[in-house]
Write a protein that holds these residues in place. Sequence first.
Motif, PDB file in Angstrom:
ATOM      1  N   GLU A   1       1.303   4.099  -3.047  1.00 48.51           N
ATOM      2  CA  GLU A   1       1.053   5.520  -2.793  1.00 48.51           C
ATOM      3  C   GLU A   1       2.250   6.359  -3.230  1.00 48.51           C
ATOM      4  OE1 GLU A   1      -1.998   4.961   1.021  1.00 48.51           O
ATOM      5  OE2 GLU A   1       0.159   5.312   1.346  1.00 48.51           O
TER       6      GLU A   1
ATOM      7  N   GLN B   1     -13.955  -9.444   2.484  1.00 52.11           N
ATOM      8  CA  GLN B   1     -12.781  -8.777   3.024  1.00 52.11           C
ATOM      9  C   GLN B   1     -11.886  -9.790   3.722  1.00 52.11           C
ATOM     10  OE1 GLN B   1     -13.855  -5.501   5.507  1.00 52.11           O
ATOM     11  NE2 GLN B   1     -15.023  -4.467   3.930  1.00 52.11           N
TER      12      GLN B   1
ATOM     13  N   LYS C   1      -3.929   8.306  -0.760  1.00 53.85           N
ATOM     14  CA  LYS C   1      -4.324   7.120  -0.008  1.00 53.85           C
ATOM     15  C   LYS C   1      -4.794   6.034  -0.960  1.00 53.85           C
ATOM     16  CE  LYS C   1      -7.314   5.482   3.746  1.00 53.85           C
ATOM     17  NZ  LYS C   1      -8.363   5.821   4.722  1.00 53.85           N
ATOM     18  N   VAL C   2      -4.261   4.825  -0.761  1.00 48.21           N
ATOM     19  CA  VAL C   2      -4.711   3.652  -1.491  1.00 48.21           C
ATOM     20  C   VAL C   2      -5.514   2.781  -0.535  1.00 48.21           C
ATOM     21  CG1 VAL C   2      -3.977   1.512  -2.621  1.00 48.21           C
ATOM     22  CG2 VAL C   2      -2.790   3.659  -3.126  1.00 48.21           C
ATOM     23  N   ASP C   3      -6.699   2.366  -0.961  1.00 49.80           N
ATOM     24  CA  ASP C   3      -7.550   1.510  -0.138  1.00 49.80           C
ATOM     25  C   ASP C   3      -6.900   0.126  -0.050  1.00 49.80           C
ATOM     26  OD1 ASP C   3      -9.484   0.009   1.097  1.00 49.80           O
ATOM     27  OD2 ASP C   3     -11.141   0.799  -0.092  1.00 49.80           O
ATOM     28  N   SER C   4      -6.480  -0.257   1.139  1.00 51.94           N
ATOM     29  CA  SER C   4      -5.738  -1.512   1.294  1.00 51.94           C
ATOM     30  C   SER C   4      -6.624  -2.748   1.142  1.00 51.94           C
ATOM     31  CB  SER C   4      -5.057  -1.552   2.662  1.00 51.94           C
ATOM     32  OG  SER C   4      -6.014  -1.438   3.704  1.00 51.94           O
ATOM     33  N   ARG C   5      -7.950  -2.580   1.201  1.00 52.96           N
ATOM     34  CA  ARG C   5      -8.833  -3.749   1.140  1.00 52.96           C
ATOM     35  C   ARG C   5      -8.683  -4.506  -0.172  1.00 52.96           C
ATOM     36  NH1 ARG C   5     -14.463  -1.031   2.558  1.00 52.96           N
ATOM     37  NH2 ARG C   5     -13.512   0.484   1.150  1.00 52.96           N
TER      38      ARG C   5
ATOM     39  N   LYS D   1       0.831  -1.207   0.000  1.00 52.63           N
ATOM     40  CA  LYS D   1       0.000   0.000   0.000  1.00 52.63           C
ATOM     41  C   LYS D   1       0.869   1.261   0.000  1.00 52.63           C
ATOM     42  CE  LYS D   1      -2.700   2.502   3.493  1.00 52.63           C
ATOM     43  NZ  LYS D   1      -3.543   3.349   2.656  1.00 52.63           N
TER      44      LYS D   1
END
Length: 319
Positions: free
Chosen positions: A105, A308, A112-116, A101
């Motif tokens: 970035e 998730q 911000k990168v969505d880590s999901r 992540k």
Amino acid sequence: MNNPWNVDITAEREFITKNIIGTFIQKPEICPICETGKIGFKNNNSFNNPIQYKCNNYKCCRNISIRKDTIFEYNPRTPFSVLFKIINLWIVDSFNALQIKKKLEEDYNLEKVDSRFIYNFLFNCRRIIASYLRNVYALERLVNTNANQVVCVDESLFTHQDGQQTWVVGLINTSNNNIRLEIVPDRTELTLKTIIERHVGKGNAVFTDNWAGYNFLGRENSGYIHNFVNHSNGVFGLTSKIEGIWSELKTIIKKIYICIHGINFGLFLHEAEYRRSIRNLNNRENLNALASVISSTPLEFLLDEKDQYDINYDVSYDE
């Protein structure tokens, strides 16, 4: 369509042609829709799908995403070059999801990168590896019958943060250092006998410690040559090879995962087995090997995109 990754469509198309098609994705010869037309390629003005399949049957003429029925189908809005970078950072550089992540970035200048989506993508990669290994193990024993080889066997107890404990049996072929790891309910004689007979053909030597669950190996009709050492006296002999596997697992957990949810522990073990199988390959060979696994393994079992991946458990060790 919004292009948050700021990828150039022409460059992305060239990247897919060079690094994805023919490796991670195998082009179908026949259209999966009409099942008669031949498949070709068509350029598309989209950052996440700059190339599509095109059926040449005039009655069909369907445009089909090259992501269809591949691991990339579960991340339809992420460019192939980004997903390829995730794979490279994970399998070659041994980055965990949080490290990936931060790297994304930095490289793409994103706040911000969505880590999901990283968790889910890597979770699917691990599930593919697990399915691949199960298929291999169903066809190939660790040691065949009367191969005149030596296998070391040991068991280790992993304790999760919530107090749940997991027994793991490990086997290593001392000739080629290939391994098998299995989660088991206990380390009784019946359990250990089942695991050993599944992976080791009779007529071979088995080295263990002096745990009573291995006593069956020394019986006249067992079919195995049994040698054992007493760990309590500080003697390990050949069993130090399998003891080294437990140390290797701990290092991988600490370096890559930090912590592992108990329900995903089996996937971790399969990944550890796979990483060991490619340990002597260079970076390019590592990627090619994983591409072969991903492109050849059925994907029906993969998670839905909404699912998730939770990694809130810590792991400690009792041996």
